[in-house]
Every structure is written in structure tokens, then in C-alpha cells.
Design a protein around this motif. Structure first.
Motif, PDB file in Angstrom:
ATOM      1  N   GLY A 437      23.396  -5.772 -14.190  1.00 42.49           N
ATOM      2  CA  GLY A 437      23.477  -4.348 -14.450  1.00 42.49           C
ATOM      3  C   GLY A 437      23.016  -3.540 -13.254  1.00 42.49           C
ATOM      4  O   GLY A 437      22.736  -4.070 -12.179  1.00 42.49           O
ATOM      5  N   VAL A 438      22.928  -2.236 -13.434  1.00 42.84           N
ATOM      6  CA  VAL A 438      22.462  -1.328 -12.384  1.00 42.84           C
ATOM      7  C   VAL A 438      21.004  -0.979 -12.660  1.00 42.84           C
ATOM      8  O   VAL A 438      20.641  -0.640 -13.789  1.00 42.84           O
ATOM      9  N   LEU A 439      20.187  -1.069 -11.623  1.00 42.72           N
ATOM     10  CA  LEU A 439      18.811  -0.585 -11.709  1.00 42.72           C
ATOM     11  C   LEU A 439      18.757   0.748 -10.991  1.00 42.72           C
ATOM     12  O   LEU A 439      18.991   0.826  -9.779  1.00 42.72           O
ATOM     13  N   LYS A 440      18.465   1.819 -11.728  1.00 41.64           N
ATOM     14  CA  LYS A 440      18.492   3.160 -11.155  1.00 41.64           C
ATOM     15  C   LYS A 440      17.250   3.919 -11.578  1.00 41.64           C
ATOM     16  O   LYS A 440      16.918   3.987 -12.763  1.00 41.64           O
ATOM     17  N   GLY A 441      16.552   4.486 -10.611  1.00 43.14           N
ATOM     18  CA  GLY A 441      15.352   5.255 -10.913  1.00 43.14           C
ATOM     19  C   GLY A 441      14.548   5.509  -9.652  1.00 43.14           C
ATOM     20  O   GLY A 441      15.073   5.460  -8.531  1.00 43.14           O
ATOM     21  N   ASP A 442      13.268   5.789  -9.834  1.00 42.40           N
ATOM     22  CA  ASP A 442      12.372   6.104  -8.729  1.00 42.40           C
ATOM     23  C   ASP A 442      11.044   5.392  -8.923  1.00 42.40           C
ATOM     24  O   ASP A 442      10.570   5.216 -10.056  1.00 42.40           O
ATOM     25  N   TYR A 443      10.436   5.024  -7.794  1.00 42.40           N
ATOM     26  CA  TYR A 443       9.117   4.394  -7.793  1.00 42.40           C
ATOM     27  C   TYR A 443       8.101   5.307  -7.110  1.00 42.40           C
ATOM     28  O   TYR A 443       8.397   5.933  -6.089  1.00 42.40           O
ATOM     29  N   LYS A 444       6.906   5.338  -7.671  1.00 40.05           N
ATOM     30  CA  LYS A 444       5.732   5.865  -6.983  1.00 40.05           C
ATOM     31  C   LYS A 444       4.842   4.673  -6.687  1.00 40.05           C
ATOM     32  O   LYS A 444       4.429   3.964  -7.606  1.00 40.05           O
ATOM     33  N   SER A 445       4.545   4.465  -5.396  1.00 35.07           N
ATOM     34  CA  SER A 445       3.844   3.251  -4.990  1.00 35.07           C
ATOM     35  C   SER A 445       2.692   3.589  -4.054  1.00 35.07           C
ATOM     36  O   SER A 445       2.716   4.591  -3.333  1.00 35.07           O
ATOM     37  N   SER A 446       1.696   2.705  -4.059  1.00 38.60           N
ATOM     38  CA  SER A 446       0.567   2.791  -3.140  1.00 38.60           C
ATOM     39  C   SER A 446      -0.173   1.465  -3.215  1.00 38.60           C
ATOM     40  O   SER A 446       0.206   0.581  -3.992  1.00 38.60           O
ATOM     41  N   ALA A 447      -1.222   1.322  -2.404  1.00 39.86           N
ATOM     42  CA  ALA A 447      -2.029   0.101  -2.480  1.00 39.86           C
ATOM     43  C   ALA A 447      -3.417   0.371  -1.949  1.00 39.86           C
ATOM     44  O   ALA A 447      -3.616   1.225  -1.064  1.00 39.86           O
ATOM     45  N   ASP A 448      -4.373  -0.355  -2.489  1.00 41.37           N
ATOM     46  CA  ASP A 448      -5.745  -0.356  -1.994  1.00 41.37           C
ATOM     47  C   ASP A 448      -6.117  -1.785  -1.634  1.00 41.37           C
ATOM     48  O   ASP A 448      -5.837  -2.727  -2.395  1.00 41.37           O
ATOM     49  N   ILE A 449      -6.754  -1.940  -0.463  1.00 39.71           N
ATOM     50  CA  ILE A 449      -7.103  -3.259   0.054  1.00 39.71           C
ATOM     51  C   ILE A 449      -8.581  -3.243   0.432  1.00 39.71           C
ATOM     52  O   ILE A 449      -9.048  -2.321   1.095  1.00 39.71           O
ATOM     53  N   ILE A 450      -9.306  -4.264   0.022  1.00 41.05           N
ATOM     54  CA  ILE A 450     -10.724  -4.383   0.350  1.00 41.05           C
ATOM     55  C   ILE A 450     -11.021  -5.835   0.698  1.00 41.05           C
ATOM     56  O   ILE A 450     -10.431  -6.749   0.108  1.00 41.05           O
ATOM     57  N   GLY A 451     -11.876  -6.051   1.694  1.00 40.99           N
ATOM     58  CA  GLY A 451     -12.143  -7.420   2.102  1.00 40.99           C
ATOM     59  C   GLY A 451     -13.511  -7.596   2.718  1.00 40.99           C
ATOM     60  O   GLY A 451     -14.163  -6.631   3.140  1.00 40.99           O
ATOM     61  N   VAL A 452     -13.941  -8.852   2.784  1.00 37.53           N
ATOM     62  CA  VAL A 452     -15.209  -9.214   3.398  1.00 37.53           C
ATOM     63  C   VAL A 452     -15.012 -10.500   4.196  1.00 37.53           C
ATOM     64  O   VAL A 452     -14.272 -11.387   3.770  1.00 37.53           O
ATOM     65  N   GLN A 453     -15.646 -10.590   5.361  1.00 36.52           N
ATOM     66  CA  GLN A 453     -15.497 -11.740   6.262  1.00 36.52           C
ATOM     67  C   GLN A 453     -16.866 -12.146   6.796  1.00 36.52           C
ATOM     68  O   GLN A 453     -17.653 -11.301   7.247  1.00 36.52           O
ATOM     69  N   PHE A 454     -17.135 -13.451   6.752  1.00 36.94           N
ATOM     70  CA  PHE A 454     -18.385 -13.997   7.291  1.00 36.94           C
ATOM     71  C   PHE A 454     -18.056 -14.850   8.503  1.00 36.94           C
ATOM     72  O   PHE A 454     -17.155 -15.692   8.446  1.00 36.94           O
ATOM     73  N   SER A 455     -18.773 -14.638   9.605  1.00 31.39           N
ATOM     74  CA  SER A 455     -18.504 -15.369  10.843  1.00 31.39           C
ATOM     75  C   SER A 455     -19.807 -15.896  11.440  1.00 31.39           C
ATOM     76  O   SER A 455     -20.846 -15.230  11.364  1.00 31.39           O
TER      77      SER A 455
END
Length: 458
Positions: A437-455
Motif C-alpha cells: 500500500g501507500v504510506l502517506k503522512g508526516d513525521y516529527k522526529s528528534s533524539a536525545d543521546i547521553i553517555g559515559v566513558q571510563f579511560s
């Protein structure tokens, strides 16, 4: 009659390749192979040589790390994909044959809720200076990934309902300091990926006389693909200390062609098993390919290149920059071969994409360094006509902040955060109108990223 039934299983492999939950470089590539670069939006990644994770971004840059070094971390990513339907339809064929007025109707169902879900990307790295001019390195991570999870029965259910993908990449390398200012490095990559993909398959209702003397109620089937494969690739890089304060890095990762094998399982979701008030079994079900079918597909994951610069402005400020390229045109389409059901092809027409990032570090004290960065990340999706629901991707902008704390000269911890602003995204995907079929519409998108690094340096 026995019906040939086409299932669009290959989308699982198109979008799937990677660690569960994410895909937040553009496309389904994952930059998050450490958290120490997150605060800079990964600017300077092929030249910074900050800890052992440098091995992944440019094997030559591990020559900046004396002795033995380890670095490990985790990055959590929460994407948001919110769809608004504006005319999605059902497929127009059934069993490979046009179904006229029985197909192409409004798909019904809701908007699918927020299809984004938390994902976690762990990483671990090790480097060892074995002689004054020779280093060994090892990185373990996941360079590709995606998960989207829509509410069951949503308007785009014939395109996808859920993708859940995991991968692992193991990358040993060796680096040499050719001169006091020039280093080179090469590495091997073994990558394994596993995909779990689910979608609905449309079955129309048939009036009496079309397929049987009685009317046959339709509904949806459930199609699920589980596939797994592995392959080898390589990477290489150079590092040039142009001046005492300025350093350049250039790295390249090869394409990786993965042949994946698995199973397509088709089950009845909501088609009534009986008709005529329960007086007889629904004969339509006997015509459908219920059960498990062997499936296989090949995909050539894109190659990529990074050019980085790091400049020590003064005792406190360090400036960083990146220009990166990813050869997404290696995936113009995907074809899956099924046993017992028709093969299928997904038309993607991915284009090569660029990424530009800038960052800065401020050394506040011997213990604290603060980080910031911005980036522009181009999507490989050509247009709304080829934008799949499992990858409602578009160009995005990064804004990142981070901090590094040195417990001592040999031990540190990094934390980073980034927010991704994604352009409002339209979709009018009719490339698989016959089967999905046809997929028709609109998206509202975003992202949040968080991280930790031990060296730590030994």
C-alpha cells in the motif's frame, strides 16, 4: 488454487543492521563508539587520540597513546518518531494478482504512537605500545543500528510494525610511527548482525462467488523475519602532526557485504477461522502460506571516510573539526529470496551523504575539561517517495555538551549529552504500493543521546 504470496521481508535487513534501538547518525550508522567524543558532536574524531577509543575512528591515532590504555563506555539513545497519517492505503494486489476495488482502500488504524525506543550502545577499546614505533589496538562496538516500534495495527502496518536489530563489530589493528610527525594504521573488522522484523500482511474480504460460493472475511496476517549473518572488512588511516599545535587525521572504512540467512514466519492475526456462523472452516486460510519459510538476502554496508583536524589554540582551548562521507549508494535496493513464497525487492535509492561537525574543548583546570560541539548530518534518503517507515530519516543538526574529569594523570571519566534536531519529515512512499500500500503522512522526529566513558592508562 494455490496462491503465490509476496511478503516484503527485506525491509528488516535494510534498516536493521546495527545495535538495538538507535540509528542516530543519519541513515542507520552509529557514531556512538565512545562517549568521550559525544560532547564535541564527534568533531576531530580521526585526530583527537584522547583515549583508546581512537582505535575505532583512526587506527593511526593510537600512536598518540604511550604504554597500555583501556577505555570502555556506554551510550543511551532515545529517538522520537511521531507519525501523523494523511491518506495511507492498503495494498492493491493479493497473491500477485490485482484486486481492484478490494485494495487501495484507506488503511485505517492509528498513527502508531511514538515509534522510538531507548537503545544502548556499549563499547570497549584497548591499545598497547609494543615498541617505540609500533602499536596494537582492539575495539569492540556496533557501527550500525536501528529500532522502530509502532503500535500494533497502525496505519502503516503493511510497511512495518517493529524492527529490532543487534550487531557486534570486532576491530583489531596495528599502527606504525613512520616518522616523528607521520603515523599510519590498518585494521580488520569482523561484523555480525541479527534482525527481527515484524509487519502485517493485508488479506481482503471476498464477496460470494469470487473465490468461493460464500463470502470470505479478510483481515491481516502477521509476518516475522529473523535473519543473521557476518562478514569481514578492513579500515586504515594516517595521522600527520603538521605543527606543534595542529594535527590532521584521515581514515577510511571499507564496505562490508553480509549474506544473511533466516526464516520468514507467517501467522494468522485476525482472519476468522470459520464462516457461515461457524458452520464451516474458512477455506481462504488453506490458500495462505502460513508457517515458516527459509529466507536469505545480501546487503553491502557502505564505506566511509573521515577527515579531521585538531588545533591547540592555547593552553586552555582546543578546536576540532570533521568532514565525513558515507557511501550509502551501495544500497540502491534490497532483494530477499524466499522458499515457498515469492521473492521481494525494496526500492531504496540511497544517496551518498556528508557530515560536518565543529567542536571545542576548554581546560578549566588540571582536573576538569568542558566540551561543546555542533554538527550537520545529511540523510541518505532521496525523497519522501522512498522514505521507509522503519527509517523515517531526514537531515538533522546536533548540539552537544560534555565534560571530562581526571581522577589522576592516568584515569579519567567523560560524560556527554547531545540533542538532535530533525527536520519535519513527509512520507509518500508508494514504491511498494502493490504489496504494502501507500504510506502517506508526516513525521516529527528528534533524539536525545547521553553517555559515559571510563579511560585508564597503565
Amino acid at each position: 488454487m494455490k496462491m503465490q504470496y509476496t511478503l516484503k521481508t527485506l525491509s528488516a535487513l535494510v534498516l536493521g543492521l546495527g545495535t538495538a534501538g538507535i540509528a542516530h547518525s543519519a541513515g542507520f550508522q552509529l557514531l556512538e563508539q565512545n562517549a568521550s567524543g559525544l560532547g564535541n558532536a564527534y568533531a576531530g574524531s580521526a585526530a583527537i587520540g584522547e583515549n583508546a577509543s581512537a582505535n575505532y575512528f583512526n587506527p593511526a591515532s593510537i600512536t598518540l597513546l604511550p604504554g597500555m590504555n583501556v577505555s570502555a563506555g556506554v551510550v543511551g539513545i532515545k529517538p522520537n518518531f511521531e507519525f501523523s497519517d494523511s491518506g495511507s492505503t492498503t495494498p492493491t494486489t493479493f497473491g500477485g494478482k490485482p484486486i481492484g476495488g478490494l485494495g487501495g482502500r484507506p488503511a485505517g488504524g492509528g498513527d502508531g504512537g511514538n515509534a522510538g525506543a531507548w537503545g544502548v550502545v556499549p563499547n570497549a577499546h584497548f591499545t598497547w605500545q609494543v615498541s617505540p614505533r609500533t602499536w596494537l589496538g582492539l575495539s569492540v562496538g556496533a557501527p550500525f543500528g536501528l529500532m522502530t516500534d509502532y503500535e500494533k495495527g497502525w496505519a502503516g502496518r503493511y510497511h512495518s510494525e517493529k524492527f529490532d536489530i543487534q550487531s557486534i563489530n570486532i576491530n583489531p589493528s596495528i599502527a606504525f610511527k613512520a616518522t616523528d610527525t607521520l603515523s599510519v594504521g590498518v585494521g580488520l573488522n569482523w561484523m555480525q548482525l541479527e534482525a527481527d522484523y515484524r509487519k502485517a500482511q493485508f488479506v481482503p474480504s471476498f464477496p460470494a462467488g469470487m473465490m468461493a460460493p460464500i463470502a470470505l472475511p479478510g483481515g491481516d496476517l502477521q509476518a516475522r523475519v529473523k535473519a543473521k549473518g557476518d562478514a569481514w572488512g578492513w579500515n586504515a588511516g594516517i595521522l600527520w602532526q603538521a605543527t606543534e599545535d595542529t594535527r590532521f587525521g584521515l581514515s577510511y572504512r571499507s564496505r562490508v557485504k553480509i549474506d544473511a540467512d533466516g526464516t520468514t514466519t507467517v501467522s494468522n492475526r485476525n482472519i476468522p477461522t470459520t464462516v457461515m456462523g461457524g458452520a464451516m472452516a474458512n477455506p481462504l486460510l488453506a490458500q495462505l502460506p502460513l508457517g515458516a519459510h527459509n529466507a536469505s538476502a545480501s546487503i553491502e554496508l557502505p564505506d566511509s571516510a573521515i577527515f579531521s583536524v585538531v588545533h591547540q589554540l592555547n593552553d586552555r582551548w582546543t578546536l576540532l573539526g570533521d568532514v565525513a562521507w558515507t557511501g550509502w549508494s551501495s544500497i540502491p535496493e534490497l532483494k530477499i529470496v524466499n522458499t515457498g513464497i515469492d521473492n521481494a525487492t525494496l526500492d531504496l535509492r540511497f544517496k551518498d551523504a556528508w557530515r560536518v561537525s565543529l567542536g571545542a574543548n576548554y581546560k578549566y583546570s588540571e582536573s576538569w575539561t568542558f566540551k561543546g560541539g555542533v554538527a550537520w548530518d545529511q540523510s541518505p534518503v532521496q525523497s519522501d517517495a522512498y522514505r521507509p517507515s522503519a527509517l523515517p530519516d531526514n537531515d538533522r543538526y546536533w548540539v552537544s555538551l560534555g565534560a571530562k574529569y581526571n581522577f589522576s594523570k592516568s584515569t579519567s571519566i567523560d560524560v556527554g549529552y547531545a540533542h538532535l534536531f530533525v527536520k519535519n519529515t513527509s512520507v509518500n512512499n508508494h514504491s511498494a504500493e502493490a504489496t504494502s500500500g501507500v504510506l502517506k503522512g508526516d513525521y516529527k522526529s528528534s533524539a536525545d543521546i547521553i553517555g559515559v566513558q571510563f579511560s585508564h592508562q597503565f
